[in-house]
Design a protein around this motif. Structure first.
Motif, short mmCIF file in Angstrom:
data_model
loop_
_atom_site.label_atom_id
_atom_site.label_comp_id
_atom_site.label_asym_id
_atom_site.label_seq_id
_atom_site.Cartn_x
_atom_site.Cartn_y
_atom_site.Cartn_z
N GLU A 135 32.97 42.29 58.57
CA GLU A 135 33.18 42.30 56.98
C GLU A 135 34.65 41.68 56.79
OE1 GLU A 135 31.91 45.75 55.16
OE2 GLU A 135 29.67 45.08 55.13
N MET A 136 35.02 40.62 57.61
CA MET A 136 36.39 39.96 57.37
C MET A 136 36.53 38.87 56.83
SD MET A 136 38.51 42.31 57.80
CE MET A 136 40.25 41.45 57.38
N LEU A 137 35.07 38.48 56.54
CA LEU A 137 34.74 36.74 55.93
C LEU A 137 34.00 37.39 54.85
CD1 LEU A 137 34.93 34.29 58.91
CD2 LEU A 137 36.56 34.80 57.18
N LEU A 138 34.44 37.57 53.37
CA LEU A 138 33.74 37.89 52.40
C LEU A 138 33.43 36.55 51.56
CD1 LEU A 138 35.46 41.31 51.58
CD2 LEU A 138 33.56 41.01 52.96
N GLN A 139 32.11 36.62 51.03
CA GLN A 139 31.93 35.54 50.19
C GLN A 139 31.79 36.28 48.99
OE1 GLN A 139 31.85 32.25 51.02
NE2 GLN A 139 29.88 31.87 50.35
N VAL A 140 32.90 35.59 47.68
CA VAL A 140 33.21 36.42 46.44
C VAL A 140 32.94 35.33 45.54
CG1 VAL A 140 35.28 37.42 45.26
CG2 VAL A 140 35.06 37.60 47.92
N ALA A 141 32.60 35.88 44.51
CA ALA A 141 32.15 35.20 43.25
C ALA A 141 33.58 34.85 42.62
CB ALA A 141 31.38 36.01 42.54
N VAL B 85 36.16 44.21 47.36
CA VAL B 85 36.40 43.07 46.48
C VAL B 85 35.68 43.14 45.29
CG1 VAL B 85 37.04 40.52 46.26
CG2 VAL B 85 37.39 41.88 48.28
N ARG B 86 36.08 43.22 44.15
CA ARG B 86 35.31 43.38 42.97
C ARG B 86 35.39 42.14 42.30
NH1 ARG B 86 38.77 47.58 40.01
NH2 ARG B 86 39.99 47.19 41.62
N TRP B 87 36.38 41.29 42.21
CA TRP B 87 36.13 39.82 41.83
C TRP B 87 37.30 39.04 42.05
CZ3 TRP B 87 37.38 43.98 38.19
CH2 TRP B 87 38.61 44.14 37.76
N SER B 88 37.31 37.48 42.38
CA SER B 88 38.28 36.93 42.85
C SER B 88 39.51 36.87 41.90
CB SER B 88 37.71 35.35 43.09
OG SER B 88 38.66 34.54 43.53
N GLY B 89 40.53 36.19 42.26
CA GLY B 89 41.73 35.95 41.47
C GLY B 89 41.42 34.98 40.17
N ARG B 90 41.83 35.33 39.00
CA ARG B 90 41.44 34.84 37.94
C ARG B 90 42.61 33.95 37.41
NH1 ARG B 90 39.00 40.36 34.97
NH2 ARG B 90 36.87 40.18 36.20
N ARG B 91 42.15 33.21 36.35
CA ARG B 91 43.39 32.24 35.80
C ARG B 91 44.36 32.88 35.13
NH1 ARG B 91 38.27 30.77 34.39
NH2 ARG B 91 38.44 31.22 32.03
N ASN B 92 45.58 32.27 34.93
CA ASN B 92 46.66 32.88 34.32
C ASN B 92 46.11 33.09 32.50
OD1 ASN B 92 49.23 33.84 33.37
ND2 ASN B 92 49.83 31.77 33.32
N GLY B 93 46.25 34.23 32.19
CA GLY B 93 45.96 34.58 30.79
C GLY B 93 44.53 34.89 30.58
N GLN B 94 43.52 34.79 31.73
CA GLN B 94 42.13 34.95 31.42
C GLN B 94 41.73 36.35 30.74
OE1 GLN B 94 39.71 33.94 35.04
NE2 GLN B 94 37.91 34.78 34.06
N ASP B 95 42.47 37.65 30.91
CA ASP B 95 42.22 38.72 30.60
C ASP B 95 43.39 39.22 29.42
OD1 ASP B 95 40.07 39.47 32.50
OD2 ASP B 95 41.96 39.05 34.03
N THR B 96 44.01 38.05 28.96
CA THR B 96 45.06 38.72 27.89
C THR B 96 44.44 39.37 26.78
OG1 THR B 96 46.44 36.84 28.57
CG2 THR B 96 46.79 37.81 26.23
N ARG B 97 43.50 38.88 26.05
CA ARG B 97 42.83 39.20 25.00
C ARG B 97 42.09 40.69 25.37
NH1 ARG B 97 41.83 37.11 20.14
NH2 ARG B 97 42.55 35.00 20.93
N VAL B 98 41.42 40.72 26.35
CA VAL B 98 40.80 42.15 26.74
C VAL B 98 41.78 43.18 26.95
CG1 VAL B 98 39.46 43.20 28.21
CG2 VAL B 98 38.84 41.03 27.83
#
Length: 402
Positions: free
Chosen positions: A333-339, A362-375
């Motif tokens: 499990e060292m090559l993971l397919q991540v959404a 791994v719960r999620w891939s790296g997100r865009r800058n500011g993608q979670d600002t509002r949340v």
């Protein structure tokens, strides 16, 4: 999606940038910590390193995974005030500003600890929070140069080389994450927070372990040895008949004798020039020539088969194509397919180490800058949409939910 690993329940505010700080926080996030990364409105420079597809950075997809990302302009008073309001909700802060940088903004440890008693602050820098070089800028490779580690990399008849990745940043990040967890454990007993001072040059220097007492007692200066590991033999890279290379390591005397038998030359196992490690090191050039002559007469795959059957540690030098094609990495499990919200899916390195009872994930891939600002501003600070919209209009924060 909440973390479920051994660090579940802990919250970490990531003020880091580029590699060392974000990787430290990524390790904590992989094992369940709830991590919020504060990213500059212009974007973390790590997003510009390496490749991308349709504007999405591959580096960001991995080093920023498992984090919520809020985009704040810390050069504005309102931006710094948002960080101060966030801090009481967190157990630890990770940062890699130059020493004194956060203090100028009123965001140093003394300032933030007043807002959150028991706060852990992990500080990564080139040369430490104290000392004569503390104000110098320092990337990992500069710390590597000062540490002596760079002197050890490459061929002896060529200038010092380097690994083609930010090795010392990663080394320091691992130490910093280790320090953060130790400080959290200590707080469970004492109730007290503390600072972790992790410097790039010291982290690299710690790997110079045997070279320090050696120089102290003999004056010998450790330097580059090419593909060998000084002081042990055989431990080298050898050519194969089909133009490849195989690394063979047979340090212990019994392993060396197994190698000699696999070569069809068992007499080498008792040859007084090579029978024991101490004499093999003195005759390493001669031994390497004998082994190279043998490996040059066989293809790589045949050598790997023979040495594996003989229980002798040996391997080809894998490239990324080899890694993707070899079952070892997927079975471990060292090559993971991540959404990924932008790439669809992306393959990422797996979790290290593997815990049997409370593994990371791994719960999620790296997100865009500011993608979670509002949340983040809503969930942590209870700001209304109107208040957040005003901050966006004023350039204090960036919102990229779409």
């Amino acid at each position: 999606m909440k973390g479920t690993g051994p660090l579940a329940g802990y919250r970490v505010l990531d003020l880091g940038s580029t590699v060392a700080g974000p990787y430290c926080a990524r390790l904590l996030a992989d094992f369940g910590a709830e991590v919020v990364k504060v990213e500059d409105i212009s974007g973390d420079s790590v997003r510009g390193i390496g490749g991308s597809l349709d504007g999405k950075s591959f580096y960001a997809s991995t080093i920023l995974r498992n984090k919520q990302i809020i985009s704040i302009d810390l050069r504005k008073d309102q931006g710094r005030d948002l960080v101060r309001r966030l801090v009481p909700h967190f157990d630890a802060v990770v940062e890699n500003f130059r020493p004194g940088g956060l203090e100028k903004w009123g965001l140093g440890y003394a300032d933030l600890a007043q807002l959150r008693p028991g706060l852990i602050m992990t500080r990564i820098s080139g040369f430490g929070q104290t000392g004569p070089f503390k104000h110098r800028p320092g990337y990992g490779v500069i710390g590597e140069a000062v540490s002596g580690l760079r002197e050890m990399i490459g061929d002896p008849d060529a200038p010092p080389s380097r690994a083609g990745l930010p090795l010392t940043d990663y080394i320091t990040a691992v130490y910093a994450a280790f320090g953060t967890v130790m400080a959290l454990l200590a707080r469970e007993r004492t109730g007290q927070g503390q600072c972790i001072d992790a410097s790039l040059f010291e982290s690299a220097f710690s790997f110079m372990e045997v070279s320090v007492p050696t120089y102290d007692k003999t004056g010998e200066i450790a330097t580059r040895a090419g593909t060998r590991l000084p002081g042990c033999a055989p431990n080298n890279l050898y050519p194969t008949r089909d133009g490849r290379h195989i690394h063979i390591t047979a340090l212990a005397d019994q392993v060396y004798r197994r190698l000699a038998a696999a070569m069809g030359q068992p007499e080498l196992g008792t040859d007084p020039r090579f029978a024991e490690m101490t004499v093999r090191v003195k005759n390493q050039d001669e031994l390497d020539e004998i082994i190279a002559a043998w490996t040059s007469g066989h293809d790589l795959a045949e050598l790997e088969r023979r040495l594996t059957e003989a229980d002798v540690p040996a391997s080809r030098i894998f490239n990324m194509k080899d890694i993707f094609e070899h079952p070892l990495f997927r079975e471990r499990e060292m090559l993971l397919q991540v959404a990924d919200d932008d790439l669809g899916t992306v393959t990422q390195p797996g979790i290290v180490p593997k815990l049997s009872g409370t593994p990371g994930r791994v719960r999620w891939s790296g997100r865009r800058n500011g993608q979670d600002t509002r949340v983040v501003l809503h969930d942590y600070l209870s700001l209304s949409d109107g208040e957040i919209n005003a901050l966006v209009r004023d350039g204090v924060v960036k919102d990229d939910q779409v």
